[in-house]
Design a protein around this motif. Structure first.
Motif, PDB file in Angstrom:
ATOM      1  N   THR A 160       0.830  -1.202   0.000  1.00 60.01           N
ATOM      2  CA  THR A 160       0.000   0.000   0.000  1.00 60.01           C
ATOM      3  C   THR A 160       0.866   1.255   0.000  1.00 60.01           C
ATOM      4  OG1 THR A 160      -1.813  -1.138   1.131  1.00 60.01           O
ATOM      5  CG2 THR A 160      -1.767   1.263   1.293  1.00 60.01           C
ATOM      6  N   LEU A 161       1.934   1.246   0.788  1.00 61.59           N
ATOM      7  CA  LEU A 161       2.841   2.393   0.805  1.00 61.59           C
ATOM      8  C   LEU A 161       3.605   2.509  -0.516  1.00 61.59           C
ATOM      9  CD1 LEU A 161       4.255   2.185   4.437  1.00 61.59           C
ATOM     10  CD2 LEU A 161       2.635   3.857   3.521  1.00 61.59           C
ATOM     11  N   LEU A 162       3.998   1.373  -1.086  1.00 59.47           N
ATOM     12  CA  LEU A 162       4.682   1.416  -2.378  1.00 59.47           C
ATOM     13  C   LEU A 162       3.763   1.996  -3.455  1.00 59.47           C
ATOM     14  CD1 LEU A 162       6.530  -2.029  -2.322  1.00 59.47           C
ATOM     15  CD2 LEU A 162       7.579   0.244  -2.192  1.00 59.47           C
ATOM     16  N   ALA A 163       2.488   1.622  -3.397  1.00 56.94           N
ATOM     17  CA  ALA A 163       1.526   2.163  -4.357  1.00 56.94           C
ATOM     18  C   ALA A 163       1.321   3.658  -4.131  1.00 56.94           C
ATOM     19  CB  ALA A 163       0.205   1.419  -4.251  1.00 56.94           C
ATOM     20  N   HIS A 164       1.251   4.069  -2.877  1.00 56.56           N
ATOM     21  CA  HIS A 164       1.098   5.490  -2.563  1.00 56.56           C
ATOM     22  C   HIS A 164       2.253   6.310  -3.127  1.00 56.56           C
ATOM     23  CE1 HIS A 164       0.447   9.195  -0.314  1.00 56.56           C
ATOM     24  NE2 HIS A 164       1.720   9.119   0.079  1.00 56.56           N
ATOM     25  N   ASP A 165       3.468   5.749  -3.038  1.00 53.98           N
ATOM     26  CA  ASP A 165       4.653   6.466  -3.526  1.00 53.98           C
ATOM     27  C   ASP A 165       4.845   6.331  -5.024  1.00 53.98           C
ATOM     28  OD1 ASP A 165       5.326   7.379  -1.008  1.00 53.98           O
ATOM     29  OD2 ASP A 165       6.638   5.693  -0.554  1.00 53.98           O
ATOM     30  N   GLY A 166       3.982   5.552  -5.690  1.00 53.35           N
ATOM     31  CA  GLY A 166       4.096   5.386  -7.125  1.00 53.35           C
ATOM     32  C   GLY A 166       5.164   4.404  -7.555  1.00 53.35           C
ATOM     33  N   ILE A 167       5.683   3.628  -6.612  1.00 51.80           N
ATOM     34  CA  ILE A 167       6.741   2.661  -6.931  1.00 51.80           C
ATOM     35  C   ILE A 167       6.156   1.424  -7.602  1.00 51.80           C
ATOM     36  CG2 ILE A 167       8.531   1.178  -5.909  1.00 51.80           C
ATOM     37  CD1 ILE A 167       8.843   3.354  -3.752  1.00 51.80           C
ATOM     38  N   ARG A 168       4.926   1.075  -7.226  1.00 53.11           N
ATOM     39  CA  ARG A 168       4.229  -0.002  -7.915  1.00 53.11           C
ATOM     40  C   ARG A 168       2.807   0.459  -8.211  1.00 53.11           C
ATOM     41  NH1 ARG A 168       3.181  -5.542  -5.932  1.00 53.11           N
ATOM     42  NH2 ARG A 168       1.817  -5.392  -7.743  1.00 53.11           N
ATOM     43  N   ALA A 169       2.166  -0.231  -9.129  1.00 53.83           N
ATOM     44  CA  ALA A 169       0.808   0.159  -9.505  1.00 53.83           C
ATOM     45  C   ALA A 169      -0.155  -0.088  -8.350  1.00 53.83           C
ATOM     46  CB  ALA A 169       0.368  -0.626 -10.738  1.00 53.83           C
ATOM     47  N   ALA A 170      -1.046   0.856  -8.152  1.00 56.65           N
ATOM     48  CA  ALA A 170      -2.081   0.692  -7.126  1.00 56.65           C
ATOM     49  C   ALA A 170      -3.121  -0.305  -7.624  1.00 56.65           C
ATOM     50  CB  ALA A 170      -2.732   2.031  -6.822  1.00 56.65           C
ATOM     51  N   LEU A 178      -5.469   2.186   2.092  1.00 54.30           N
ATOM     52  CA  LEU A 178      -5.076   3.556   2.419  1.00 54.30           C
ATOM     53  C   LEU A 178      -6.270   4.328   2.966  1.00 54.30           C
ATOM     54  CD1 LEU A 178      -2.589   5.336   2.413  1.00 54.30           C
ATOM     55  CD2 LEU A 178      -3.251   6.161   0.141  1.00 54.30           C
ATOM     56  N   ALA A 179      -7.460   4.041   2.450  1.00 56.35           N
ATOM     57  CA  ALA A 179      -8.667   4.702   2.958  1.00 56.35           C
ATOM     58  C   ALA A 179      -8.935   4.320   4.409  1.00 56.35           C
ATOM     59  CB  ALA A 179      -9.864   4.337   2.088  1.00 56.35           C
ATOM     60  N   VAL A 180      -8.574   3.097   4.803  1.00 56.69           N
ATOM     61  CA  VAL A 180      -8.733   2.674   6.201  1.00 56.69           C
ATOM     62  C   VAL A 180      -7.965   3.620   7.123  1.00 56.69           C
ATOM     63  CG1 VAL A 180      -8.113   0.868   7.859  1.00 56.69           C
ATOM     64  CG2 VAL A 180      -9.186   0.255   5.675  1.00 56.69           C
ATOM     65  N   PHE A 181      -6.838   4.121   6.626  1.00 59.28           N
ATOM     66  CA  PHE A 181      -6.011   5.041   7.415  1.00 59.28           C
ATOM     67  C   PHE A 181      -6.227   6.490   6.981  1.00 59.28           C
ATOM     68  CE2 PHE A 181      -3.953   0.905   7.640  1.00 59.28           C
ATOM     69  CZ  PHE A 181      -3.772   0.775   9.005  1.00 59.28           C
ATOM     70  N   ARG A 182      -7.458   6.771   6.534  1.00 53.05           N
ATOM     71  CA  ARG A 182      -7.900   8.123   6.197  1.00 53.05           C
ATOM     72  C   ARG A 182      -7.056   8.762   5.110  1.00 53.05           C
ATOM     73  NH1 ARG A 182      -7.945  10.674  12.122  1.00 53.05           N
ATOM     74  NH2 ARG A 182      -5.834   9.809  11.972  1.00 53.05           N
ATOM     75  N   GLY A 183      -6.495   7.910   4.235  1.00 54.84           N
ATOM     76  CA  GLY A 183      -5.691   8.409   3.131  1.00 54.84           C
ATOM     77  C   GLY A 183      -4.345   8.966   3.545  1.00 54.84           C
ATOM     78  N   ASN A 184      -3.958   8.726   4.796  1.00 57.45           N
ATOM     79  CA  ASN A 184      -2.726   9.303   5.330  1.00 57.45           C
ATOM     80  C   ASN A 184      -1.693   8.193   5.562  1.00 57.45           C
ATOM     81  OD1 ASN A 184      -0.677  10.579   6.719  1.00 57.45           O
ATOM     82  ND2 ASN A 184      -2.044  11.708   8.086  1.00 57.45           N
ATOM     83  N   PRO A 185      -0.630   8.130   4.766  1.00 61.70           N
ATOM     84  CA  PRO A 185       0.370   7.078   4.959  1.00 61.70           C
ATOM     85  C   PRO A 185       1.058   7.156   6.319  1.00 61.70           C
ATOM     86  CG  PRO A 185       1.178   8.731   3.437  1.00 61.70           C
ATOM     87  CD  PRO A 185      -0.281   9.027   3.656  1.00 61.70           C
ATOM     88  N   GLU A 186       1.124   8.352   6.888  1.00 63.21           N
ATOM     89  CA  GLU A 186       1.739   8.478   8.212  1.00 63.21           C
ATOM     90  C   GLU A 186       0.926   7.727   9.268  1.00 63.21           C
ATOM     91  OE1 GLU A 186       2.395  12.579   9.110  1.00 63.21           O
ATOM     92  OE2 GLU A 186       3.615  12.935   7.313  1.00 63.21           O
ATOM     93  N   ASP A 187      -0.397   7.747   9.137  1.00 59.22           N
ATOM     94  CA  ASP A 187      -1.231   6.996  10.069  1.00 59.22           C
ATOM     95  C   ASP A 187      -0.987   5.492   9.917  1.00 59.22           C
ATOM     96  OD1 ASP A 187      -2.290   9.330  11.004  1.00 59.22           O
ATOM     97  OD2 ASP A 187      -4.263   9.076  10.075  1.00 59.22           O
ATOM     98  N   LEU A 188      -0.784   5.048   8.681  1.00 54.93           N
ATOM     99  CA  LEU A 188      -0.483   3.630   8.456  1.00 54.93           C
ATOM    100  C   LEU A 188       0.817   3.252   9.151  1.00 54.93           C
ATOM    101  CD1 LEU A 188      -0.715   1.782   5.034  1.00 54.93           C
ATOM    102  CD2 LEU A 188       1.177   1.402   6.591  1.00 54.93           C
ATOM    103  N   VAL A 189       1.832   4.070   8.993  1.00 55.20           N
ATOM    104  CA  VAL A 189       3.119   3.785   9.629  1.00 55.20           C
ATOM    105  C   VAL A 189       2.983   3.803  11.145  1.00 55.20           C
ATOM    106  CG1 VAL A 189       5.487   4.590   9.942  1.00 55.20           C
ATOM    107  CG2 VAL A 189       4.443   4.636   7.665  1.00 55.20           C
ATOM    108  N   GLU A 190       2.205   4.742  11.659  1.00 52.66           N
ATOM    109  CA  GLU A 190       2.013   4.833  13.110  1.00 52.66           C
ATOM    110  C   GLU A 190       1.326   3.578  13.646  1.00 52.66           C
ATOM    111  OE1 GLU A 190       2.631   6.492  16.759  1.00 52.66           O
ATOM    112  OE2 GLU A 190       3.361   7.218  14.818  1.00 52.66           O
ATOM    113  N   PHE A 191       0.404   3.030  12.875  1.00 53.79           N
ATOM    114  CA  PHE A 191      -0.260   1.785  13.270  1.00 53.79           C
ATOM    115  C   PHE A 191       0.758   0.679  13.536  1.00 53.79           C
ATOM    116  CE2 PHE A 191      -1.495  -2.391  11.589  1.00 53.79           C
ATOM    117  CZ  PHE A 191      -2.537  -2.726  12.443  1.00 53.79           C
TER     118      PHE A 191
END
Length: 293
Positions: A160-170, A178-191
């Motif tokens: 999911t983070l790779l897709a967010h950064d454009g490294i792989r296709a979403a 990503l929507a589970v974490f309110r579209g915020n990758p920082e929230d995903l990392v904090e989890f």
């Protein structure tokens, strides 16, 4: 002695079965996670709570816990001194802490030859040939447990983070995560900062579900997981006709995806891991000649 206890504890939950000395199960109960390597104190509390609930479900006072011996098959018991530490703080009259693989093999194939794979929050494998057992894996999802629910969930968050950064296709799945974490990758990392194996493993069923629907990222993750499971099974050197039992919450999902070689070996287990713990408790702590069906 009036009772024996069997305990099956993993990264998601802890199950207890209260049985008579001949192995007849009177009641079962369930509590929280019991991986003794990731949370020894919490695991101890959940073990005792599951045992307490089993006594209550059987109509007996939990005060009898201190007079009852127990066999416990627990995630994390295969490394370090965690099993010894736990045995000193358990309230049972006698405690025998084994790995979750040991009780799973006992439940799956009884006392004969065969193999089993635990495919749940964690993964572990064990085979018995001519009375000698060999264990594979069970090292925890940070450095092992390939194909486990925890690793699948971790891989999903990574993709999911790779897709967010454009490294792989979403894909629809990474967008959903990503929507589970309110579209915020920082929230995903904090989890991930305080997440336990069971927290990661909670995402695994969704990955299999999305893979069945054709999601590209989900299929990549599941394909990698199946390859990991088959690599471990290959080390067990199973012969044609050897029974192979799949256990754990992800077992039915993997059974559909294994190669024909391993599907041909699949057999339903004689009992589950909790039943294996009860059988072992009867053998170790009583003089009963047979375990009740």
């Amino acid at each position: 002695m009036d009772f024996v206890l069997g305990i099956d504890g993993g990264g998601t939950s802890c199950r207890a079965a209260l049985a008579t000395p001949d192995g007849r199960i009177l009641a079962r109960a369930k509590s929280g996670a019991a991986n003794i390597r990731t949370d020894l104190t919490g695991a101890r509390d959940n073990i005792v709570e599951a045992a307490r609930q089993a006594f209550l479900a059987a109509g007996h006072t939990p005060e009898l816990i201190e007079a009852t011996p127990a066999v416990l098959g627990l995630a994390g018991a295969n490394v370090g001194t965690y099993r010894q530490q736990l045995e000193t703080i358990l309230p049972f009259s006698k405690s025998r802490v084994e790995t979750d693989a040991e009780i799973a093999l006992e439940g799956a194939v009884g006392g004969g030859d065969g193999a089993m794979a635990i495919l749940g929050t964690g993964t572990a494998y064990m085979a018995r040939k001519n009375g000698s057992s060999r264990a594979i894996g069970g090292w925890g999802f940070q450095v092992g447990d390939q194909g486990s629910g925890a690793r699948i969930g971790r891989d999903l968050l990574e993709q999911t983070l790779l897709a967010h950064d454009g490294i792989r296709a979403a894909s629809p799945l990474t967008d959903e995560m990503l929507a589970v974490f309110r579209g915020n990758p920082e929230d995903l990392v904090e989890f991930t900062t305080n997440a336990k194996p069971g927290d990661f493993g909670g995402f695994a069923p969704k990955v299999f579900e999305r893979a069945a629907a054709g999601d590209a990222v989900a299929n990549w993750i599941v394909g990698k997981a199946v390859d990991d499971v088959e690599a471990a099974l290959g080390v067990l050197d199973l012969r044609d006709g050897d029974p192979l039992c799949l256990l754990g919450g992800l077992a039915p999902l993997y059974a559909l995806r294994l190669s024909p070689r391993y599907q041909a070996l699949l057999k339903p287990p004689l009992d589950d891991a909790l039943g294996g713990a009860v059988r072992m408790a009867v053998r170790l702590f009583t003089d009963a000649a047979e375990v009740a069906p």
